[in-house]
Design a protein around this motif. Structure first.
Motif, PDB file in Angstrom:
ATOM      1  N   ARG A  63       0.860  -1.181   0.000  1.00 38.38           N
ATOM      2  CA  ARG A  63       0.000   0.000   0.000  1.00 38.38           C
ATOM      3  C   ARG A  63       0.895   1.230   0.000  1.00 38.38           C
ATOM      4  NH1 ARG A  63      -2.788  -3.694  -0.356  1.00 38.38           N
ATOM      5  NH2 ARG A  63      -4.664  -4.361   0.681  1.00 38.38           N
ATOM      6  N   ASP A 179      -0.637 -16.821  -9.783  1.00 39.53           N
ATOM      7  CA  ASP A 179      -1.683 -16.047  -9.117  1.00 39.53           C
ATOM      8  C   ASP A 179      -2.847 -15.783 -10.077  1.00 39.53           C
ATOM      9  OD1 ASP A 179      -2.860 -14.556  -7.116  1.00 39.53           O
ATOM     10  OD2 ASP A 179      -1.275 -13.063  -6.997  1.00 39.53           O
ATOM     11  N   GLU A 239     -14.982 -15.906   1.340  1.00 42.30           N
ATOM     12  CA  GLU A 239     -15.670 -14.947   2.209  1.00 42.30           C
ATOM     13  C   GLU A 239     -16.695 -15.587   3.146  1.00 42.30           C
ATOM     14  OE1 GLU A 239     -17.194 -11.607   0.030  1.00 42.30           O
ATOM     15  OE2 GLU A 239     -15.222 -11.071  -0.774  1.00 42.30           O
ATOM     16  N   TRP A 258     -11.468 -13.071   3.346  1.00 40.48           N
ATOM     17  CA  TRP A 258     -11.938 -12.345   4.512  1.00 40.48           C
ATOM     18  C   TRP A 258     -12.438 -13.265   5.617  1.00 40.48           C
ATOM     19  CZ3 TRP A 258     -14.909  -8.065   1.362  1.00 40.48           C
ATOM     20  CH2 TRP A 258     -13.947  -7.274   0.718  1.00 40.48           C
TER      21      TRP A 258
HETATM   22  P1  C2E Z   1      -3.633 -10.629  -5.389  1.00 42.85           P
HETATM   23  O1  C2E Z   1      -2.200 -10.995  -5.253  1.00 42.85           O
HETATM   24  O2  C2E Z   1      -4.519 -11.576  -6.101  1.00 42.85           O
HETATM   25  O3  C2E Z   1      -4.137 -10.329  -3.910  1.00 42.85           O
HETATM   26  C1  C2E Z   1      -5.443 -10.554  -3.481  1.00 42.85           C
HETATM   27  C2  C2E Z   1      -6.254  -9.274  -3.437  1.00 42.85           C
HETATM   28  O4  C2E Z   1      -7.599  -9.584  -3.050  1.00 42.85           O
HETATM   29  C3  C2E Z   1      -5.771  -8.244  -2.397  1.00 42.85           C
HETATM   30  O5  C2E Z   1      -6.103  -6.956  -2.886  1.00 42.85           O
HETATM   31  C4  C2E Z   1      -6.621  -8.597  -1.180  1.00 42.85           C
HETATM   32  O6  C2E Z   1      -6.773  -7.516  -0.287  1.00 42.85           O
HETATM   33  C5  C2E Z   1      -7.933  -8.955  -1.840  1.00 42.85           C
HETATM   34  N1  C2E Z   1      -8.703  -9.935  -1.053  1.00 42.85           N
HETATM   35  C6  C2E Z   1      -8.233 -10.902  -0.237  1.00 42.85           C
HETATM   36  N2  C2E Z   1      -9.230 -11.643   0.279  1.00 42.85           N
HETATM   37  C7  C2E Z   1     -10.377 -11.143  -0.209  1.00 42.85           C
HETATM   38  C8  C2E Z   1     -11.776 -11.499  -0.034  1.00 42.85           C
HETATM   39  O7  C2E Z   1     -12.150 -12.429   0.666  1.00 42.85           O
HETATM   40  N3  C2E Z   1     -12.670 -10.748  -0.725  1.00 42.85           N
HETATM   41  C9  C2E Z   1     -12.315  -9.695  -1.515  1.00 42.85           C
HETATM   42  N4  C2E Z   1     -13.276  -9.015  -2.139  1.00 42.85           N
HETATM   43  N5  C2E Z   1     -11.004  -9.343  -1.711  1.00 42.85           N
HETATM   44  C10 C2E Z   1     -10.063 -10.058  -1.056  1.00 42.85           C
HETATM   45  P2  C2E Z   1      -5.027  -5.777  -2.923  1.00 42.85           P
HETATM   46  O8  C2E Z   1      -4.232  -5.770  -1.655  1.00 42.85           O
HETATM   47  O9  C2E Z   1      -5.752  -4.530  -3.316  1.00 42.85           O
HETATM   48  O10 C2E Z   1      -4.039  -6.209  -4.084  1.00 42.85           O
HETATM   49  C11 C2E Z   1      -4.465  -6.259  -5.416  1.00 42.85           C
HETATM   50  C12 C2E Z   1      -3.401  -6.848  -6.308  1.00 42.85           C
HETATM   51  O11 C2E Z   1      -2.242  -5.994  -6.383  1.00 42.85           O
HETATM   52  C13 C2E Z   1      -2.861  -8.172  -5.813  1.00 42.85           C
HETATM   53  O12 C2E Z   1      -3.761  -9.207  -6.135  1.00 42.85           O
HETATM   54  C14 C2E Z   1      -1.541  -8.257  -6.555  1.00 42.85           C
HETATM   55  O13 C2E Z   1      -1.724  -8.725  -7.861  1.00 42.85           O
HETATM   56  C15 C2E Z   1      -1.116  -6.809  -6.609  1.00 42.85           C
HETATM   57  N6  C2E Z   1      -0.109  -6.568  -5.553  1.00 42.85           N
HETATM   58  C16 C2E Z   1      -0.294  -6.360  -4.227  1.00 42.85           C
HETATM   59  N7  C2E Z   1       0.900  -6.161  -3.604  1.00 42.85           N
HETATM   60  C17 C2E Z   1       1.850  -6.248  -4.558  1.00 42.85           C
HETATM   61  C18 C2E Z   1       3.288  -6.124  -4.548  1.00 42.85           C
HETATM   62  O14 C2E Z   1       3.941  -5.932  -3.515  1.00 42.85           O
HETATM   63  N8  C2E Z   1       3.920  -6.253  -5.760  1.00 42.85           N
HETATM   64  C19 C2E Z   1       3.247  -6.492  -6.909  1.00 42.85           C
HETATM   65  N9  C2E Z   1       3.952  -6.608  -8.060  1.00 42.85           N
HETATM   66  N10 C2E Z   1       1.913  -6.646  -6.954  1.00 42.85           N
HETATM   67  C20 C2E Z   1       1.220  -6.504  -5.803  1.00 42.85           C
END
Ligand code: C2E
Ligand code: MG
Ligand code: MG
Ligand code: MG
Length: 288
Positions: A63, A179, A239, A258
């Protein structure tokens, strides 16, 4: 090292993702400062084993604590980073910080794996694999406790280069996770010969898997595919208890979502999760 993409991509990408190109360039300039001023933060989400929902590991999710706009999710700034040279220093920062945090829980005796998302652009950069190897050596982190998550679309660009990098990462002994599986356009043949240790089923199929026969067919076949390839399979976006039960029944290895825990800053994981006996049954933990 530098990403391969140049200015052309910036223009193409700008319209679709963040809106106005000027705004997009502003994000880029601010992000450069953010890296210098240490404005990025890592949150962690638990990853649990099925059926018991014991915590097996955590995934680092970046973030940006923006001075004016507040806490920004990765979708707000990653595209800008990916289509500029900034994704290299960003990923380096994430890996360093995450391994540093991991050293903290290893010190308490926790054996959790650490999952880190890397970008397709990282795989196209010469020097990335060397960076990971050097960092593991410098920190003394155990490669088998680190899982690098690559989205399926990483295999849609420069496939040859990405595949070579993934193979090299595999030889370092780190886990390789695919992923958001099911949402990209990967030819299944690309999976062949790659040292994949985990497949993560995208939330899109998991969200209604307890009700929708088509999602059920897709999730069942991804579980089969993963097991056939000798990898573990994780469902994203769990969820509800109904979805959890369905996944257990279908033989899914791990879950994230979640129901088990939202992403939280590291100190909260340390305070809450380490103290809580992770082997407590899901229903018992949910009731607390
Ligand atoms: P991701 O790796 O597929 O991570 C899962 C996303 O789904 C995360 O959103 C998480 O907060 C959200 N999530 C987890 N459980 C649930 C659930 O039960 N319901 C719902 N509705 N959402 C859930 P986030 O944190 O906004 O991250 C989005 C994407 O951004 C990630 O998808 C990943 O592809 C990317 N990302 C995050 N951190 C990094 C990083 O450090 N480096 C890189 N290159 N990409 C990142
Ligand atoms: Mg991920
Ligand atoms: Mg994912
Ligand atoms: Mg996802």
């Amino acid at each position: 090292y530098q990403g391969k993409r140049g200015a052309e991509d910036i223009v193409v990408f700008a319209g679709g993702t963040v809106g106005h190109p000027h705004q997009w360039l502003k994000v880029q300039a601010e992000l450069r400062h953010a890296l210098e001023r240490d404005e990025l933060v890592l949150w962690y989400q638990p990853k649990v084993g099925l059926p018991g929902a014991e915590i097996n590991g955590v995934e680092a999710l970046v973030r940006w604590q923006h001075p004016e706009r507040g806490l920004l999710p990765p979708g707000e700034f990653l595209p800008a980073a990916e289509h500029s040279g900034l994704i290299a220093p960003l990923t380096e920062w994430v890996l360093r910080r995450a391994l540093d945090d991991q050293a903290g829980w290893i010190a308490t005796g926790q054996d959790w794996t650490l999952s880190v998302n890397i970008s397709a652009r990282n795989l196209e950069s010469t020097g990335f694999v060397g960076f990971v190897g050097a960092l593991l050596a410098a920190t003394g982190a155990r490669p088998d406790r680190l899982i690098l998550e690559v989205t399926e679309t990483a295999l849609a660009g420069d496939v040859e280069t990405a595949m070579r990098a993934i193979k090299e990462l595999g030889t370092l002994g780190v886990g390789i996770s695919v992923d958001d599986f099911g949402t990209g356009y990967t030819s299944l043949s690309h999976l062949r010969g790659l040292p994949i240790t985990e497949i993560k089923i995208d939330r899109a199929f998991v969200a209604d898997v307890d009700r929708d026969p088509q999602s059920q067919a897709i999730v069942r076949s991804v579980i089969d595919l993963a097991h056939g390839l000798g990898s573990r399979v994780t469902a994203e976006g769990v969820e509800t208890l109904e979805i959890h039960r369905w996944l257990v029944e279908a033989g899914c290895d791990e879950g994230q979502g979640w129901l088990y825990g939202r992403p939280v800053p590291w100190p909260q994981v340390a305070a809450k999760v380490i103290v809580e006996p992770s082997s407590a049954p899901l229903t018992e933990r949910a009731a607390r």
